[in-house]
Design an enzyme around this catalytic site. Sequence first.
Site, short mmCIF file in Angstrom:
data_model
loop_
_atom_site.label_atom_id
_atom_site.label_comp_id
_atom_site.label_asym_id
_atom_site.label_seq_id
_atom_site.Cartn_x
_atom_site.Cartn_y
_atom_site.Cartn_z
N LYS A 156 0.62 -1.46 0.02
CA LYS A 156 -0.20 -0.07 -0.30
C LYS A 156 0.93 0.71 0.39
CE LYS A 156 -4.12 2.01 2.63
NZ LYS A 156 -4.50 1.28 3.84
N GLU A 207 10.50 -4.62 4.56
CA GLU A 207 10.26 -6.28 4.14
C GLU A 207 10.01 -5.98 2.51
OE1 GLU A 207 9.26 -4.57 6.61
OE2 GLU A 207 9.31 -5.90 8.47
N GLY A 232 -4.88 -2.97 4.88
CA GLY A 232 -3.96 -3.53 4.28
C GLY A 232 -4.77 -4.69 4.86
N ARG A 233 -5.48 -4.81 6.18
CA ARG A 233 -6.15 -7.01 6.53
C ARG A 233 -7.40 -6.63 5.81
NH1 ARG A 233 -4.63 -2.93 10.15
NH2 ARG A 233 -6.34 -2.16 12.32
N GLU A 261 -4.91 -6.90 14.56
CA GLU A 261 -4.56 -5.80 14.75
C GLU A 261 -4.94 -4.84 14.44
OE1 GLU A 261 -0.70 -4.98 11.60
OE2 GLU A 261 -2.47 -4.24 10.02
N HIS A 315 -4.45 -33.74 17.55
CA HIS A 315 -3.23 -34.22 18.34
C HIS A 315 -1.53 -33.01 18.45
CE1 HIS A 315 -4.29 -37.94 17.18
NE2 HIS A 315 -5.11 -37.39 16.77
N LYS A 336 9.14 -0.32 14.33
CA LYS A 336 9.87 0.09 12.99
C LYS A 336 10.66 0.89 12.93
CE LYS A 336 5.78 -0.65 9.96
NZ LYS A 336 4.94 0.18 8.94
O1 F6P Z 1 2.36 -4.59 9.91
C1 F6P Z 1 2.27 -2.97 9.61
C2 F6P Z 1 1.78 -3.10 8.21
O2 F6P Z 1 1.15 -1.56 8.31
C3 F6P Z 1 -0.58 -3.39 8.41
O3 F6P Z 1 -0.91 -3.36 9.10
C4 F6P Z 1 0.29 -3.53 6.55
O4 F6P Z 1 -0.85 -4.36 6.17
C5 F6P Z 1 1.49 -4.12 5.93
O5 F6P Z 1 1.70 -3.78 7.29
C6 F6P Z 1 1.98 -3.92 5.24
O6 F6P Z 1 1.57 -2.13 4.76
P1 F6P Z 1 2.45 -2.37 2.93
O7 F6P Z 1 1.08 -2.78 2.21
O8 F6P Z 1 2.21 -0.53 3.13
O9 F6P Z 1 3.90 -2.83 2.88
#
Ligand code: F6P
Length: 548
Positions: free
Chosen positions: A207, A213, A268-269, A354, A385, A513
Site C-alpha cells: 500500500k 521488508e 491493509g488487512r 491488528e 494431536h 519499525k
Molecule cells: O504491519 C503494519 C502494516 O502497516 C499492516 O497493516 C500492513 O498490512 C503491512 O504493514 C504492509 O504495509 P504495506 O502494504 O504498506 O507494505
Amino acid sequence: MLEKINPTRTNSWYRLSDHFDELRDRSIIELFNDRRFEQYSLSFEDMLFDFSKNLVTDETMDLLRALARDCQLESSIKDMFSGEHINETEDRAVLHTALRMPEGSPLTVDGEDVNKQIWEVLRQMEKFVGELTSGSWKGYNGNSIKTVVNIGIGGSDLGAVMVYEALTPYHSTGITCQFVSNVDGNQITEVLNSIDAGETLFIISSKSFSTIETMTNAHTARQWLLDQGAGEEDIKKHFVAVSTNEQKVKEFGIDPRNMFVFWDWVGGRYSVPSAIGLPVMCAIGSENFFEFLQGLHEMDNHFRNAPMEKNIPMTMALISIWYNNFFGAETEAIIPYYQYLHRFPAYFQQGNMESNGKSIDRAGGRIGYQTGPVIWGEPGTNGQHAFFQLIHQGTKLIPCDFIGFAQSHNETGNHHDILMANFFAQTEALMVGKSREEVALEMKIAGSSKDEIKELSPFKEFSGDRPTNTFLLKKLTPQSLGWMVSMYEHKIFTQGVIWNIYSFDQWGVELGKELASNILKELEDGEPTENHDSSTKGLIERYKSWHQ
Ligand code: F6P
C-alpha cells in the site's frame, strides 16, 4: 462519526454482570432441550452456524443485543457503509465493503464514484490476467509467464496467501504463485532458486510502497533478474505493482501502466478483494475471483440488513464479548477442518489482533476492560494431536470456532467421513466431557483394579462445558469463502464498535519499525552501540562480534 460510549457504563452491561453471576455456575449441557439446536442456530445460504454449544440463554442474547444497541452499532454500520471517516485517527473512510459491490452500483465518497474506480481496476486486472494466461505477455527471453511471485507483507500478503491456498481446487489458469513476505533472506533465496527468471513475474504489493521488508525483497528480486541475463529495459516485463503510491512505484522503475491501484480507504488487512488479490486472480481466473467478491458482498448485505437476532457476524461478536469480558477468556481458536483453509486462522490473527488489539478508547482515554482476544489456530485434525489437550483439560477457557464442509474436493476413500467424524466428536466432547464416575465405570469394565481406578480416574476426567461455535458449509467455493471472510470482518467491526476503540488504525506497529531502522544504522556502520538499555546493547554487541 462513531459515538464514544464506554460499554461498561451502559445499563445493559450492568444487567449482563448480574446475569453472569446467575449463569456462571450452570453447565451448557443442562441448557439443552429438544429445541435448542433450532433456536440457537442460524442459516445463511449453504452455511449453518450453530451456537447452541455456548453458555448462553435467551436472556443472555437479549442483553448482549441490548449492549450492541446501547453502543450504537446500527448507526455505526451505516457510517461505515456510507463512507464516513470512521477511521478517525487517520481521517479515512473504511470502505472495503465497496470493493465487492457489483459493477454499476454507484457510491459517491468524498466526491468520487468509488464503484467506477474499483471496477476500472478490476477490469484492468482481468485484462492483465488474460494477457498472462493467453501467453501474449512475454518475459525477456520470449517465453510466457508460468510463475507469479507476490512480494508483500502483512495485509499485502496474508489475505492473498490464504485465499490462494483455500481456493487451490480452483487453480485453473496454469499459473502458480509463490509468496515472499519475510525480510529473512532465506525465504527469497529459496524462492529464487526454484524459479525460471524468463517465466516469472513479480508483483510488488505494498500500500505504502515503502515497507522495508517488501522493498528489500523487491530490490533483491530486481537484481536477481538482471543477474539472470535480463536488461534494465526488461524490468517492465517482469515487475508490476499493487499500491496506492504512484510516485514510489515509478521510482522503483515500474511502468505506471503496470500499476494496479487501490485507495487509502482500504485497510491493509481488509484489502484482499482489491488489487491486492491480483496473484489470486492470476491463479483462479477472473470469473472465480468475481465469485469470491460476490460471496463477500452477499455477507455484507446480510450484516447490513438482517435483524440482530438473525445476524451471524453480530451473534459471533456478542458471544465472543460474553466470554472475553465476563468470563475472562483471553484467547479464541479458529479451527478449520479443511486443509485448504490452513492459513485462515493466521489471516484472521492479523485481521482481529491488528484491528482490536487496542487499549485507548475513542475519547483517547485508557481502557479499563478487555478488548481484542489473542487469535490462533491450526487445521483439524492436526490440532487434536497438538494443542487440544489444553482446550479439553487445561485451566484456561478457550472458546473455539469449528469450520467444516459437507462435501470435499477430494473424497479419497473415507477420509472425509473420518475428518468430519472428528469434527463433530470434538465439539460434543468439549461440551459434554466425561465425569469421574463414567471414567471409573469404563475402567471397571475394562478390568482395572479399585486402586488403579482411584489413582488414574482424576487424570481421565473431562470437565466438559467448553464452548464452541460450529460453522458447517456445504462446500468450500470462491463464493462461500467470501461469506466467511466477510463474516469474520464484520464480527471484528461489531466488537470494535462495542469496545469503543478504533479498529482501522494500527499505530502499535510503528515503534518497533522506528527502533529497527535506528539499530540498522548501528549494525551497518560499525559504530559503537549507544543509547540502549544494557540488554539490547549487550545483544547487539554480541551479534556484531559474531556476524563477521
Ligand atoms: O504491519 C503494519 C502494516 O502497516 C499492516 O497493516 C500492513 O498490512 C503491512 O504493514 C504492509 O504495509 P504495506 O502494504 O504498506 O507494505
